[in-house]
Write an enzyme that holds these catalytic residues in place. Structure first.
Site, PDB file in Angstrom:
ATOM      1  N   LYS A  41      22.845  -3.965   9.921  1.00  0.00           N
ATOM      2  CA  LYS A  41      23.410  -5.313  10.001  1.00  0.00           C
ATOM      3  C   LYS A  41      24.315  -5.494  11.212  1.00  0.00           C
ATOM      4  CE  LYS A  41      23.033  -6.735   5.179  1.00  0.00           C
ATOM      5  NZ  LYS A  41      22.551  -5.524   4.477  1.00  0.00           N
TER       6      LYS A  41
HETATM    7  C1  LIG Z   1      21.338  -5.478   3.767  1.00  0.00           C
HETATM    8  C2  LIG Z   1      20.667  -4.157   3.612  1.00  0.00           C
HETATM    9  C3  LIG Z   1      19.292  -4.055   3.283  1.00  0.00           C
HETATM   10  C4  LIG Z   1      18.444  -5.269   2.987  1.00  0.00           C
HETATM   11  O1  LIG Z   1      18.144  -6.023   4.161  1.00  0.00           O
HETATM   12  P1  LIG Z   1      17.517  -7.485   4.025  1.00  0.00           P
HETATM   13  O2  LIG Z   1      17.441  -8.002   5.418  1.00  0.00           O
HETATM   14  O3  LIG Z   1      18.478  -8.267   3.169  1.00  0.00           O
HETATM   15  O4  LIG Z   1      16.183  -7.356   3.388  1.00  0.00           O
HETATM   16  C5  LIG Z   1      18.718  -2.801   3.220  1.00  0.00           C
HETATM   17  N1  LIG Z   1      19.449  -1.682   3.434  1.00  0.00           N
HETATM   18  C6  LIG Z   1      20.761  -1.736   3.737  1.00  0.00           C
HETATM   19  C7  LIG Z   1      21.501  -0.464   3.931  1.00  0.00           C
HETATM   20  C8  LIG Z   1      21.423  -2.972   3.849  1.00  0.00           C
HETATM   21  O5  LIG Z   1      22.730  -3.010   4.142  1.00  0.00           O
END
Ligand SMILES: *Cc1c(COP(=O)(O)O)cnc(C)c1O
Length: 437
Positions: free
Chosen positions: A107
């Site tokens: 993210k």
């Molecule tokens: C947010 C997150 C996800 C999911 O990602 P999306 O884009 O919401 O599908 C998967 N793994 C981790 C570690 C995350 O922080």
């Protein structure tokens, strides 16, 4: 480039307006009016380009003329100033490590890009922007870090007390400056509800310039395409494109990969790996979409019962189920399978997965098992979305060993937490926000 609302009721907007608004006034998600197609030569010669150049070529058409080229290049350089290595695990499956950024999860890319775009857009405004966001863990840290010290932007993060991991909590509560953390005596759903109420409260929004930084924002969604192309650059077998498996919760990440594919990136197949929250795996089986209340799992960043970005996936395929099926498969992996996968991969290949990456690995194995006879030479990779240390409480009980702590976390562990405690009560949030004005 213009963006339309998937609810079709709001006017089209530019990248700038879509970034500032987050969601369209009709509550729809914004979607680009056309998908740019990159020339075939770009993919053939991808190894000749720098990461920055690849990212610029991908994102420039989406940004249009809302950010000048030199500013956009600076934003990109700052967004991706860490590594995205593709690590071979066992010959057939590799891991694209997306956890080398400041908060150790993928993210960081979206949050860093969005914060810098927003910082550019509000420069010179006399009114400060307040970014309000609820987090169940990783979003808060990435947003806090991305927006830290960005001029003209205040960030207020709501998180459920006692329900995020200790590393995640420290990432939210130790920065200070323009970042404030509200520790809510309640659940993630309570936090989200309070944030929703704030956005719907006109007596608040006339006084404060409020915006959200959640994963539906186009400025968080679109830059996630970058690392799919960085992976392609590192993919050795150019004649056999990879199968790409994405641990998925709100489906923003995989939707960015599907977008890159639509722009011409060669990919054999996509796998959406889910935990027990199997809404999309069930949809891919039955064609019926039944959102449910989320259930708690050990891959908690994917505990989503109504994935907010899935409407974008459907839009990309013009809601044609069969064309979607040709490109995407989806599997649900239980906590028990997740633990077993962490253990097996660590024992056999000395590679330590986090619970989310392990869901991905298990799903990709299932897919390869299913297609074994027809396409046995095909290989692929998972997106390793977080560093295992972020979930050390789960991982250490599986491997019966300590997870080595990266230096960036080491210093975090000695910092002091600063949070404001609050009940799950909207009037308290409102008073707090007005008092900060
Ligand atoms: C947010 C997150 C996800 C999911 O990602 P999306 O884009 O919401 O599908 C998967 N793994 C981790 C570690 C995350 O922080």
């Amino acid at each position: 480039m213009r963006y339309y609302s998937l609810n079709q009721q709001s006017p089209k907007v530019s990248f700038k307006e879509a970034t500032i608004q987050g969601q369209a006034p009709d509550k729809g998600l914004y979607f680009p009016e056309e998908i740019p197609v990159l020339p075939e030569a770009f993919f053939e010669k991808i190894n000749e380009y720098s990461k920055e150049e690849i990212a610029y070529k991908v994102i420039a058409p989406y940004v249009g003329n809302t950010i000048p080229e030199n500013e956009l290049r600076r934003i990109i350089a700052e967004t991706i100033n860490f590594d995205f290595p593709l690590i071979n695990i066992n010959g057939q499956i590799s891991s694209l490590e997306l956890f080398q950024g400041p908060t150790l999860a993928f993210k960081d890319v979206g949050a860093r890009f969005m914060s810098r775009c927003l910082g550019y857009f509000v420069k010179g405004n006399d009114k400060k922007v307040t970014v309000l966001v609820a987090t169940s863990g990783d979003t808060g840290g990435a947003v806090a870090n991305g927006f830290y010290d960005v001029d003209g932007v205040d960030v207020v993060i709501l998180y459920p007390s006692g329900k995020v991991s200790s590393v995640q909590e420290l990432q939210l509560t130790t920065l200070g400056k323009n970042i404030s953390a509200l520790e809510i005596n309640g659940t993630f759903d309570d936090c989200q509800q309070m944030v929703k109420q704030a956005f719907a409260d006109s007596s608040l929004t006339t006084n404060l310039f409020l915006t959200s930084a959640n994963s539906i924002n186009v400025a968080r969604w679109l830059p996630q395409q970058f690392y799919y192309l960085f992976a392609l650059q590192q993919w050795a077998d150019k004649n056999n494109p990879p199968v790409i498996c994405v641990p998925s919760g709100n489906f923003g990440n995989i939707c960015a990969g599907l977008l890159a594919h639509r722009s011409g990136m060669p990919v054999s197949h996509f796998i959406a790996a889910c935990n027990a929250n199997a809404i999309v795996p069930e949809f891919m089986q039955t064609g019926e979409y039944n959102p449910k209340k989320a259930v708690a799992t050990i891959s908690n960043a994917m505990d989503v019962g109504n994935p907010s970005n899935f409407v974008r996936v459907l839009e990309l395929f013009h809601k044609e189920f069969n064309s979607l099926k040709n490109v995407l498969s989806s599997y649900s992996i239980s906590d028990e399978e997740t633990r077993r996968t962490i253990s097996d991969v660590y024992t056999k290949y000395h590679y330590l997965l986090d619970p989310h990456g392990a869901v991905g690995y298990a799903a990709l194995q299932k897919y390869f098992g299913a297609i074994q006879n027809s396409l046995s030479r095909v290989g692929g990779f998972i997106l390793e979305t977080a560093h295992p240390v972020k979930f050390y409480d789960v991982v250490e009980t599986v491997i019966h060993q300590k997870v080595p702590v990266p230096s960036s976390i080491e210093s975090l562990l000695h910092k002091e937490k600063h949070s404001t405690k609050m009940n799950a009560d909207y009037t308290q949030l409102k008073d707090y926000l007005l008092s900060k004005k």
